[in-house]
Design an enzyme around this catalytic site. Sequence first.
Site, short mmCIF file in Angstrom:
data_model
loop_
_atom_site.label_atom_id
_atom_site.label_comp_id
_atom_site.label_asym_id
_atom_site.label_seq_id
_atom_site.Cartn_x
_atom_site.Cartn_y
_atom_site.Cartn_z
N GLY A 25 -16.55 -5.92 6.72
CA GLY A 25 -16.32 -6.39 5.35
C GLY A 25 -15.60 -7.73 5.36
N PHE A 26 -14.99 -8.06 4.24
CA PHE A 26 -14.33 -9.36 4.12
C PHE A 26 -13.27 -9.57 5.20
CE2 PHE A 26 -15.84 -9.05 -0.34
CZ PHE A 26 -16.55 -10.24 -0.37
N VAL A 92 -17.91 5.23 14.10
CA VAL A 92 -16.69 5.48 14.85
C VAL A 92 -16.12 6.82 14.39
CG1 VAL A 92 -14.32 4.71 15.22
CG2 VAL A 92 -16.18 3.04 15.15
N GLU A 183 -17.32 -4.96 -15.51
CA GLU A 183 -18.45 -5.88 -15.32
C GLU A 183 -19.78 -5.16 -15.42
OE1 GLU A 183 -16.44 -9.59 -13.07
OE2 GLU A 183 -17.33 -8.13 -11.71
N ALA A 329 -11.10 -8.94 -2.72
CA ALA A 329 -11.57 -9.63 -1.52
C ALA A 329 -10.51 -10.56 -0.92
CB ALA A 329 -12.83 -10.44 -1.85
N GLN A 330 -9.77 -11.27 -1.76
CA GLN A 330 -8.89 -12.33 -1.26
C GLN A 330 -7.85 -11.87 -0.22
OE1 GLN A 330 -8.60 -15.59 -1.06
NE2 GLN A 330 -10.63 -15.74 -1.95
#
Lengths: 448, 448
Positions: A25-26, A92, A183, A329-330
């Site tokens: 991911g990010f 995993v 959204e 995300a940041q």
Amino acid sequence: MLQLNELSLNIPDTTKPRVVVIGGGFGGVNLIKNLPSKEFQVVLFDRQNYHGFWPLLYQVATAGLEADAIAEPLRKMFDEEYEDFHFRQVKVTGINPESKTVTTLVGDLPYDYLVIATGTKSNYFGNDQIKEYSFPLKQIPDALNLRSQLLQSFEQANMIINPEVRQSLLNIVIVGGGPTGVELAGSLAEMRRHVLPNDYPGMDFSKMNIYLVEGLDRVLPPMSPESSAKTLEYLQDVGIQVKLNTLVESYDGKTVTFKGGEQIQSQTLIWAAGVSGAQVKGLPPEASERGRYLVNPYNQIIGFNDIFALGDVAAMKTEKWPKGHPGVAQPAIQQGKHLAKNLRKLVRQEPLEPFEYFDKGSLAIIGRNKAVADLPKNMHLSGFSAWVAWLFVHIYYLIGFRNKLVVLANWVYKFFTYENGTRLIIRPFIRKEDIAGQEFVRKQTDLD
Amino acid sequence: MLQLNELSLNIPDTTKPRVVVIGGGFGGVNLIKNLPSKEFQVVLFDRQNYHGFWPLLYQVATAGLEADAIAEPLRKMFDEEYEDFHFRQVKVTGINPESKTVTTLVGDLPYDYLVIATGTKSNYFGNDQIKEYSFPLKQIPDALNLRSQLLQSFEQANMIINPEVRQSLLNIVIVGGGPTGVELAGSLAEMRRHVLPNDYPGMDFSKMNIYLVEGLDRVLPPMSPESSAKTLEYLQDVGIQVKLNTLVESYDGKTVTFKGGEQIQSQTLIWAAGVSGAQVKGLPPEASERGRYLVNPYNQIIGFNDIFALGDVAAMKTEKWPKGHPGVAQPAIQQGKHLAKNLRKLVRQEPLEPFEYFDKGSLAIIGRNKAVADLPKNMHLSGFSAWVAWLFVHIYYLIGFRNKLVVLANWVYKFFTYENGTRLIIRPFIRKEDIAGQEFVRKQTDLD
């Protein structure tokens, strides 16, 4: 038809320190981008072979974007430039800190540094019935499945005899007033107004209800009260029925029952209400709190100096963020980049630098010209300016040249035509034969 | 969770003649486009909600195009301009010529004119084992499934212990040397040369074998001998192992056995060998020959003047085409347009016009600058000029403004970068848990 014992991880031996990353991911991707192959061998495990731009996943569900536009194959991201990078699409199953190994379905692998960047999974708060009947929106298959469900509901509403059953097909209930729920609701409202009446000329879409259900007293709880209020106004403007302070008690696939007893008949309940960290087995319970790994400012999990956690699965408590950083995300991106620096320092036995989160602000979009933004220094935008900001930020961050172009072309086209693009029902594997007679012969492949 | 008896077709009554069309392929769509809503009520049944541009389906399978780029929702194609058009995504189970009704899973519908435009289905010549283990390439889900199978094979080949099992993952067998088989083989060869070595730097793709198996003595049997010969040369140039005069005897998911006894170990057998007409129950056996409806020059099925068949499911025998027209898009498109004219004449009791096929030629592509074309007047092109012709013809015929743009952008990008775009493994519904631990909770929806 392969057997598990025919497979092995097949990672070359190395004299360099081996960094094993779980999750592309990010956080994981931004870490790996900044780990030079000269200094480290990097092994990435992920259950998917792609990195997804999840903030736009709801657009796939509402047929605004195709699935491929928001995802990038991990092998394409890390090509020849990353000489000693090794991706394995395998699950995993556990960690063994004593032997410093990771266990997967096809074998164990020793690590020097282990980075857990597994993100989150849907949290149904123990309600198995909701888990069985609701539609999650976490992964690309979820979005394709939800898209097919929505479109099939309209197809069937067109063919229904009983008006109550028809209404239950036209009642869409979204649980969770965070960014995904808001959204998604906004995007459905645009679809209801601009797209569906053309597609289904005989149907009365004033009867389509979009409910947005939130347990707290405002939508977008992580944002500023100003932005929450503006968002509520926008949602109501576009005809979304927002129910605040409301919790779902049960859902059996037909009837949503709220705490307090109120009921809505709906064939489609979308679960965007809660997530919990997607943890891996093997670490002691005191290393976690509410499903997230407790990490120090160097992203080391408490009690370990060679095991790290990043992004949503990590809780780095600071004075400004006493519960850890927000699950967007940041923080994951910034922690990934920062940890790369610290791993290089660790190898050189230099002192580590504590992570500091640079809050670039947050954005949410409800519809055309309807967006909100909380910027640093307590600035708030709404309306057209926030909408333009949203557009640019999302296009900028979408990874991969091709995706950017496709997404941009789609949006420009959509803006000028009010026309969503990709209303295909692609739902082959759901059952042997459905109403449309679609057959799927379940394939005997690999591990069956 | 809907029951079948809760649904009805819900088609409004009309005083106009009602045309019922089964199948939204090239024939059905081109017919409907030319039937004015003032003169006819048109009802279309299809199992999918989209029209697919099947000549490019192989590109979805080899990750060159996303699924949405080659399909257009039927409701979008026939929007408000088509006032008395009614689409129902439902399976047709039979025809009753006496009562002049069509039977579907959710009820019967009387017709004035019935048009069968159902195309073809894969033909396994009665071999159920091949049907179970091979990968067909007829529909979008097939292409997505094949794409995932190919990519997963490479992922797993990377993790395999036994070299023989690894080789069986790297042996791809395509059965059928028609356009689908040839173009798929060419596309796989381009992937092997330009894309896969970057994605899997540790793997030796000289060991990847692409076999193209054809029962007759040449590839592309419907094309000219010149083009067949040139195509064979191109296929061998790009390293495809072409086996002519070869029939598959059996396949158990691991071993392909040819008539004569030769065997190849392969985990992936793609079945592009044969199709038969996708017929509907209810017409007498003498109306068909080898799975196709026998039609007169007005597309009327022999013995009926109000039931028509179009395209691949029809056999219109003429002096020039004693077995009927070739099973490609052009005859279906032209017959659809022509039948629209004749239906209007029929209503006005004017004499019908016999159909005449205008052969625009045929094209096939093996790779960049490697294509062949048979043009009218016995002209043959090959190489760069045929390749450019192929590109323009396919873009021109792709239906829908947006799709054309996306496909064009993809091809331009691919041409300059040798980079295929969309190598995502999207395979959620195949089993409960696979090697990558992907889970799918089977949803209880609609008719379960």
